[in-house]
Design a protein around this motif. Structure first.
Motif, PDB file in Angstrom:
ATOM      1  N   ALA A 103       0.820  -1.207   0.000  1.00  0.00           N
ATOM      2  CA  ALA A 103       0.000   0.000   0.000  1.00  0.00           C
ATOM      3  C   ALA A 103       0.860   1.265   0.000  1.00  0.00           C
ATOM      4  N   LEU A 104       1.981   1.250   0.680  1.00  0.00           N
ATOM      5  CA  LEU A 104       2.866   2.417   0.707  1.00  0.00           C
ATOM      6  C   LEU A 104       3.732   2.529  -0.549  1.00  0.00           C
ATOM      7  N   SER A 105       4.000   1.417  -1.213  1.00  0.00           N
ATOM      8  CA  SER A 105       4.865   1.477  -2.392  1.00  0.00           C
ATOM      9  C   SER A 105       4.124   1.980  -3.626  1.00  0.00           C
ATOM     10  N   ILE A 106       2.798   1.879  -3.660  1.00  0.00           N
ATOM     11  CA  ILE A 106       2.035   2.335  -4.821  1.00  0.00           C
ATOM     12  C   ILE A 106       2.215   3.837  -5.055  1.00  0.00           C
ATOM     13  N   PRO A 107       2.076   4.726  -4.037  1.00  0.00           N
ATOM     14  CA  PRO A 107       2.317   6.152  -4.297  1.00  0.00           C
ATOM     15  C   PRO A 107       3.763   6.450  -4.677  1.00  0.00           C
ATOM     16  N   ILE A 108       4.690   5.707  -4.138  1.00  0.00           N
ATOM     17  CA  ILE A 108       6.104   5.911  -4.465  1.00  0.00           C
ATOM     18  C   ILE A 108       6.345   5.595  -5.940  1.00  0.00           C
ATOM     19  N   VAL A 109       5.771   4.511  -6.416  1.00  0.00           N
ATOM     20  CA  VAL A 109       5.919   4.147  -7.831  1.00  0.00           C
ATOM     21  C   VAL A 109       5.254   5.196  -8.708  1.00  0.00           C
ATOM     22  N   ARG A 110       4.107   5.705  -8.304  1.00  0.00           N
ATOM     23  CA  ARG A 110       3.407   6.735  -9.078  1.00  0.00           C
ATOM     24  C   ARG A 110       4.259   8.013  -9.165  1.00  0.00           C
ATOM     25  N   ILE A 111       4.835   8.430  -8.037  1.00  0.00           N
ATOM     26  CA  ILE A 111       5.692   9.626  -8.026  1.00  0.00           C
ATOM     27  C   ILE A 111       6.911   9.403  -8.915  1.00  0.00           C
ATOM     28  N   TRP A 112       7.511   8.223  -8.845  1.00  0.00           N
ATOM     29  CA  TRP A 112       8.701   7.944  -9.639  1.00  0.00           C
ATOM     30  C   TRP A 112       8.382   7.961 -11.137  1.00  0.00           C
ATOM     31  N   THR A 113       7.263   7.363 -11.530  1.00  0.00           N
ATOM     32  CA  THR A 113       6.909   7.352 -12.958  1.00  0.00           C
ATOM     33  C   THR A 113       6.575   8.758 -13.457  1.00  0.00           C
ATOM     34  N   LYS A 114       5.936   9.576 -12.612  1.00  0.00           N
ATOM     35  CA  LYS A 114       5.665  10.959 -13.009  1.00  0.00           C
ATOM     36  C   LYS A 114       6.972  11.728 -13.202  1.00  0.00           C
ATOM     37  N   HIS A 115       7.919  11.501 -12.313  1.00  0.00           N
ATOM     38  CA  HIS A 115       9.221  12.148 -12.429  1.00  0.00           C
ATOM     39  C   HIS A 115       9.924  11.714 -13.723  1.00  0.00           C
ATOM     40  N   GLN A 116       9.889  10.428 -14.026  1.00  0.00           N
ATOM     41  CA  GLN A 116      10.513   9.935 -15.248  1.00  0.00           C
ATOM     42  C   GLN A 116       9.863  10.541 -16.495  1.00  0.00           C
ATOM     43  N   ARG A 117       8.551  10.700 -16.464  1.00  0.00           N
ATOM     44  CA  ARG A 117       7.828  11.318 -17.575  1.00  0.00           C
ATOM     45  C   ARG A 117       8.251  12.777 -17.749  1.00  0.00           C
ATOM     46  N   ASP A 118       8.385  13.508 -16.629  1.00  0.00           N
ATOM     47  CA  ASP A 118       8.806  14.911 -16.702  1.00  0.00           C
ATOM     48  C   ASP A 118      10.227  15.039 -17.236  1.00  0.00           C
ATOM     49  N   VAL A 119      11.105  14.144 -16.809  1.00  0.00           N
ATOM     50  CA  VAL A 119      12.486  14.161 -17.310  1.00  0.00           C
ATOM     51  C   VAL A 119      12.500  13.909 -18.813  1.00  0.00           C
ATOM     52  N   ALA A 120      11.705  12.977 -19.282  1.00  0.00           N
ATOM     53  CA  ALA A 120      11.647  12.679 -20.720  1.00  0.00           C
ATOM     54  C   ALA A 120      11.135  13.883 -21.502  1.00  0.00           C
ATOM     55  N   ARG A 121      10.130  14.576 -20.960  1.00  0.00           N
ATOM     56  CA  ARG A 121       9.614  15.780 -21.634  1.00  0.00           C
ATOM     57  C   ARG A 121      10.681  16.866 -21.712  1.00  0.00           C
ATOM     58  N   MET A 122      11.442  17.051 -20.639  1.00  0.00           N
ATOM     59  CA  MET A 122      12.502  18.064 -20.650  1.00  0.00           C
ATOM     60  C   MET A 122      13.585  17.709 -21.661  1.00  0.00           C
ATOM     61  N   GLN A 123      13.926  16.424 -21.769  1.00  0.00           N
ATOM     62  CA  GLN A 123      14.930  16.004 -22.742  1.00  0.00           C
ATOM     63  C   GLN A 123      14.445  16.241 -24.169  1.00  0.00           C
ATOM     64  N   ILE A 124      13.183  15.970 -24.414  1.00  0.00           N
ATOM     65  CA  ILE A 124      12.615  16.199 -25.745  1.00  0.00           C
ATOM     66  C   ILE A 124      12.637  17.682 -26.078  1.00  0.00           C
ATOM     67  N   SER A 125      12.293  18.513 -25.101  1.00  0.00           N
ATOM     68  CA  SER A 125      12.291  19.962 -25.323  1.00  0.00           C
ATOM     69  C   SER A 125      13.707  20.475 -25.604  1.00  0.00           C
ATOM     70  N   ALA A 126      14.683  19.985 -24.830  1.00  0.00           N
ATOM     71  CA  ALA A 126      16.069  20.417 -25.033  1.00  0.00           C
ATOM     72  C   ALA A 126      16.582  19.972 -26.401  1.00  0.00           C
ATOM     73  N   THR A 127      16.222  18.771 -26.808  1.00  0.00           N
ATOM     74  CA  THR A 127      16.645  18.272 -28.114  1.00  0.00           C
ATOM     75  C   THR A 127      16.016  19.083 -29.239  1.00  0.00           C
ATOM     76  N   ALA A 128      14.748  19.438 -29.075  1.00  0.00           N
ATOM     77  CA  ALA A 128      14.069  20.240 -30.095  1.00  0.00           C
ATOM     78  C   ALA A 128      14.709  21.621 -30.209  1.00  0.00           C
ATOM     79  N   ASP A 129      15.056  22.228 -29.069  1.00  0.00           N
ATOM     80  CA  ASP A 129      15.704  23.542 -29.102  1.00  0.00           C
ATOM     81  C   ASP A 129      17.059  23.474 -29.781  1.00  0.00           C
ATOM     82  N   ALA A 130      17.838  22.451 -29.445  1.00  0.00           N
ATOM     83  CA  ALA A 130      19.158  22.306 -30.057  1.00  0.00           C
ATOM     84  C   ALA A 130      19.041  22.078 -31.562  1.00  0.00           C
ATOM     85  N   THR A 131      18.061  21.294 -31.969  1.00  0.00           N
ATOM     86  CA  THR A 131      17.854  21.038 -33.386  1.00  0.00           C
ATOM     87  C   THR A 131      17.457  22.312 -34.122  1.00  0.00           C
TER      88      THR A 131
END
Length: 104
Positions: A14-42
């Motif tokens: 029960a306690l690990s479910i919110p932790i996994v949700r927070i971690w996946t949201k963080h990973q999604r945000d990191v991926a979006r930032m990488q895509i944005s940085a790549t688009a700017d560089a391009t």
């Protein structure tokens, strides 16, 4: 499994479910930032290449004008002056390599 182990696993899951949700949201945000940085560089590289292409096109236009207009004789005269300058430089004892080193 006995009841004690099951009683221990339920709160852990029960306690690990919110932790996994927070971690996946963080990973999604990191991926979006990488895509944005790549688009700017391009976009920056595309703008840089565009300016370089424009400069090369301008140079080609000048060369075409020299050859197609009556400037072909001018180009021949320019080459003759360059040849004469090379002869003058060697006569004065100054080499082109030494002039290039001084400019650098």
């Amino acid at each position: 499994m006995d009841n004690g182990t099951l009683a221990l696993l339920i709160p852990i899951i029960a306690l690990s479910i919110p932790i996994v949700r927070i971690w996946t949201k963080h990973q999604r945000d990191v991926a979006r930032m990488q895509i944005s940085a790549t688009a700017d560089a391009t976009a920056e590289k595309a703008a840089q290449y565009s300016s370089q292409v424009q400069a090369l096109e301008d140079r080609v236009r000048v060369l075409e004008r020299i050859v197609t207009d009556k400037g072909y004789d001018v180009a021949t005269q320019i080459e003759a002056l360059r040849d004469q300058r090379r002869v003058d430089d060697t006569d004065s004892g100054v080499s082109i390599e030494s002039l290039r080193k001084e400019r650098a």
